[in-house]
Write an enzyme that holds these catalytic residues in place. Sequence first.
Site, PDB file in Angstrom:
ATOM      1  N   ARG A  57     -13.230  48.011 -37.728  1.00  0.00           N
ATOM      2  CA  ARG A  57     -13.967  46.866 -37.141  1.00  0.00           C
ATOM      3  C   ARG A  57     -14.084  45.769 -38.228  1.00  0.00           C
ATOM      4  O   ARG A  57     -13.943  44.590 -37.940  1.00  0.00           O
ATOM      5  CB  ARG A  57     -15.361  47.274 -36.677  1.00  0.00           C
ATOM      6  CG  ARG A  57     -16.230  46.062 -36.328  1.00  0.00           C
ATOM      7  CD  ARG A  57     -17.509  46.343 -35.570  1.00  0.00           C
ATOM      8  NE  ARG A  57     -18.221  47.515 -35.966  1.00  0.00           N
ATOM      9  CZ  ARG A  57     -18.987  47.641 -37.041  1.00  0.00           C
ATOM     10  NH1 ARG A  57     -19.120  46.629 -37.891  1.00  0.00           N
ATOM     11  NH2 ARG A  57     -19.614  48.777 -37.314  1.00  0.00           N
ATOM     12  N   TYR A 109     -11.914  25.003 -19.701  1.00  0.00           N
ATOM     13  CA  TYR A 109     -11.684  26.285 -19.002  1.00  0.00           C
ATOM     14  C   TYR A 109     -12.997  26.792 -18.390  1.00  0.00           C
ATOM     15  O   TYR A 109     -14.045  26.742 -19.034  1.00  0.00           O
ATOM     16  CB  TYR A 109     -11.117  27.312 -19.993  1.00  0.00           C
ATOM     17  CG  TYR A 109     -11.079  28.712 -19.445  1.00  0.00           C
ATOM     18  CD1 TYR A 109     -11.677  29.774 -20.123  1.00  0.00           C
ATOM     19  CD2 TYR A 109     -10.453  28.991 -18.232  1.00  0.00           C
ATOM     20  CE1 TYR A 109     -11.679  31.055 -19.610  1.00  0.00           C
ATOM     21  CE2 TYR A 109     -10.443  30.265 -17.698  1.00  0.00           C
ATOM     22  CZ  TYR A 109     -11.044  31.302 -18.394  1.00  0.00           C
ATOM     23  OH  TYR A 109     -11.035  32.576 -17.885  1.00  0.00           O
ATOM     24  N   ASP A 181     -10.181  23.688 -29.282  1.00  0.00           N
ATOM     25  CA  ASP A 181      -9.460  24.748 -28.578  1.00  0.00           C
ATOM     26  C   ASP A 181      -8.022  24.266 -28.406  1.00  0.00           C
ATOM     27  O   ASP A 181      -7.769  23.354 -27.632  1.00  0.00           O
ATOM     28  CB  ASP A 181     -10.135  25.010 -27.216  1.00  0.00           C
ATOM     29  CG  ASP A 181      -9.465  26.151 -26.455  1.00  0.00           C
ATOM     30  OD1 ASP A 181     -10.165  26.783 -25.634  1.00  0.00           O
ATOM     31  OD2 ASP A 181      -8.271  26.396 -26.676  1.00  0.00           O
ATOM     32  N   LYS A 206      -2.385  33.455 -24.450  1.00  0.00           N
ATOM     33  CA  LYS A 206      -1.494  32.493 -23.837  1.00  0.00           C
ATOM     34  C   LYS A 206      -0.212  32.330 -24.641  1.00  0.00           C
ATOM     35  O   LYS A 206       0.547  33.255 -24.817  1.00  0.00           O
ATOM     36  CB  LYS A 206      -2.236  31.175 -23.625  1.00  0.00           C
ATOM     37  CG  LYS A 206      -3.623  31.329 -22.980  1.00  0.00           C
ATOM     38  CD  LYS A 206      -3.538  31.974 -21.611  1.00  0.00           C
ATOM     39  CE  LYS A 206      -4.849  32.039 -20.877  1.00  0.00           C
ATOM     40  NZ  LYS A 206      -5.905  32.864 -21.478  1.00  0.00           N
TER      41      LYS A 206
HETATM   42  C1  LIG Z   1      -7.333  32.579 -18.332  1.00  0.00           C
HETATM   43  C2  LIG Z   1      -7.294  31.261 -18.504  1.00  0.00           C
HETATM   44  N1  LIG Z   1      -7.738  30.636 -19.584  1.00  0.00           N
HETATM   45  C3  LIG Z   1      -8.300  31.297 -20.723  1.00  0.00           C
HETATM   46  C4  LIG Z   1      -8.750  30.320 -21.786  1.00  0.00           C
HETATM   47  C5  LIG Z   1      -9.719  30.711 -22.721  1.00  0.00           C
HETATM   48  C6  LIG Z   1     -10.304  32.122 -22.722  1.00  0.00           C
HETATM   49  O1  LIG Z   1      -9.366  33.008 -23.283  1.00  0.00           O
HETATM   50  P1  LIG Z   1      -9.332  34.565 -22.918  1.00  0.00           P
HETATM   51  O2  LIG Z   1      -8.274  35.136 -23.856  1.00  0.00           O
HETATM   52  O3  LIG Z   1      -8.907  34.648 -21.460  1.00  0.00           O
HETATM   53  O4  LIG Z   1     -10.721  35.089 -23.152  1.00  0.00           O
HETATM   54  C7  LIG Z   1     -10.143  29.797 -23.675  1.00  0.00           C
HETATM   55  N2  LIG Z   1      -9.640  28.523 -23.736  1.00  0.00           N
HETATM   56  C8  LIG Z   1      -8.698  28.125 -22.836  1.00  0.00           C
HETATM   57  C9  LIG Z   1      -8.176  26.717 -22.906  1.00  0.00           C
HETATM   58  C10 LIG Z   1      -8.222  29.014 -21.841  1.00  0.00           C
HETATM   59  O5  LIG Z   1      -7.294  28.574 -20.957  1.00  0.00           O
HETATM   60  C11 LIG Z   1      -6.680  30.339 -17.494  1.00  0.00           C
HETATM   61  O6  LIG Z   1      -6.939  29.110 -17.615  1.00  0.00           O
HETATM   62  O7  LIG Z   1      -5.936  30.825 -16.618  1.00  0.00           O
END
Ligand SMILES: C=C(NCc1c(COP(=O)(O)O)cnc(C)c1O)C(=O)O
Length: 390
Positions: A57, A109, A181, A206
């Site tokens: 961790r 998001y 972000d 992503k």
């Molecule tokens: C799952 C999706 N977005 C996650 C996302 C997140 C969150 O990430 P996660 O790995 O899904 O927890 C944060 N910032 C942006 C710009 C994002 O697009 C989506 O837009 O389909």
Amino acid sequence: MYRNLVMGKIQLKFNSRTIHGGQAPDEAYGAVMPPIYQTSTYAQSTPGGHKGYEYSRSANPTRTALENSLASIENGNYGLAFGSGLAAIDAVIKLLSPGDEVISTSDLYGGSYRIFKKIFEKFGIVFHFVGMQDTGEIAKHISSKTKLIWVETPTNPMMNIIDIMSVSQLARKHRILLAVDNTFATPYLQLPLDLGADIVMHSATKYLGGHSDVVLGALVVRDKELADQLYFIQNASGAVCGPMDSFLVLRGIKTLHVRMQRHCENGRAVAEYLVNHPKIEKVFWPGFPEHPNHEVAKSQMKDFGGMISFVPKGGNYQDAIKIVEKLQLFTLAESLGGVESLAGHPASMTHASIPKEEREKSGVVDALIRLSVGIEDKEDLIEDLRQAIE
Ligand SMILES: C=C(NCc1c(COP(=O)(O)O)cnc(C)c1O)C(=O)O
């Protein structure tokens, strides 16, 4: 210092750093890819007598390799990896205290909106959601309690562009942290730390992972004191990613540059097809000269990416659903940034957690469709859109 990564006497450029950044052949057996250290703990010869690792961790060698790679590709000095993008955001907000205020972009998001409003407001953090396309709008909301400005650019899903350098100058003047972000652009297209941001965040789920096979989050910073605060939160809160997931993102990053080239090429082809289609009302893509902040996009982005949103003419909820259900090559699914093309309906999927009246203020209407354009043959993607929209 990963910014000036040097192999021998060669100061590596971006594409080389996606492959070599933060990594060297394994000291034990010379493994070229960092091994997957699938272990939770490490033998100690005497209490504290370990080889730099005592509990996964706190630190794991495969995660360390990924964190070094992340720092390298974002021109930072310190990388941190988490179990998801939202876990990375969680760590940033834990830098704050009750009563502190955050100014966030109003188009973001849905999960980011949700963690701000449904989790951290309960702990006394105050969030203002502001249209950030004009930096002046941000300035109007700054008070002595403002401690963080949260930017997405391009924004999810309206593809708004926010001027990172301009916002960083405002943030610095008021001694406010600026987090960006960078999920939609990736460091291949945009380097927020070079533009004055303090923190870069990714949903590495992503484009960095790039194959829709891992959920992981990332932070990159330059300042050691800020890094130490975030490493403390990472260990103390424990929302870390595992070694296998770290390996998958490490491997994804190695082809980030070639994948992004194709995402951009296909994105442009799809955007130009849609904008000339008689049944399409509006297309949101920063590569169009008509985009409100196209000049800002040109100044801070190398190209304009593979994310596109659009509204069918006279469109309503049913019109949008009919189109996304008819798509055959584009897969109707949450998420984005993988090699396969995905389509989404933000109002009922990724942004459903934002109240209707709130999301429609930033343009996320029931008829909006979002595309993550993959790296298939662009002719096939356009044919798929043609048959679905006709
Ligand atoms: C799952 C999706 N977005 C996650 C996302 C997140 C969150 O990430 P996660 O790995 O899904 O927890 C944060 N910032 C942006 C710009 C994002 O697009 C989506 O837009 O389909």
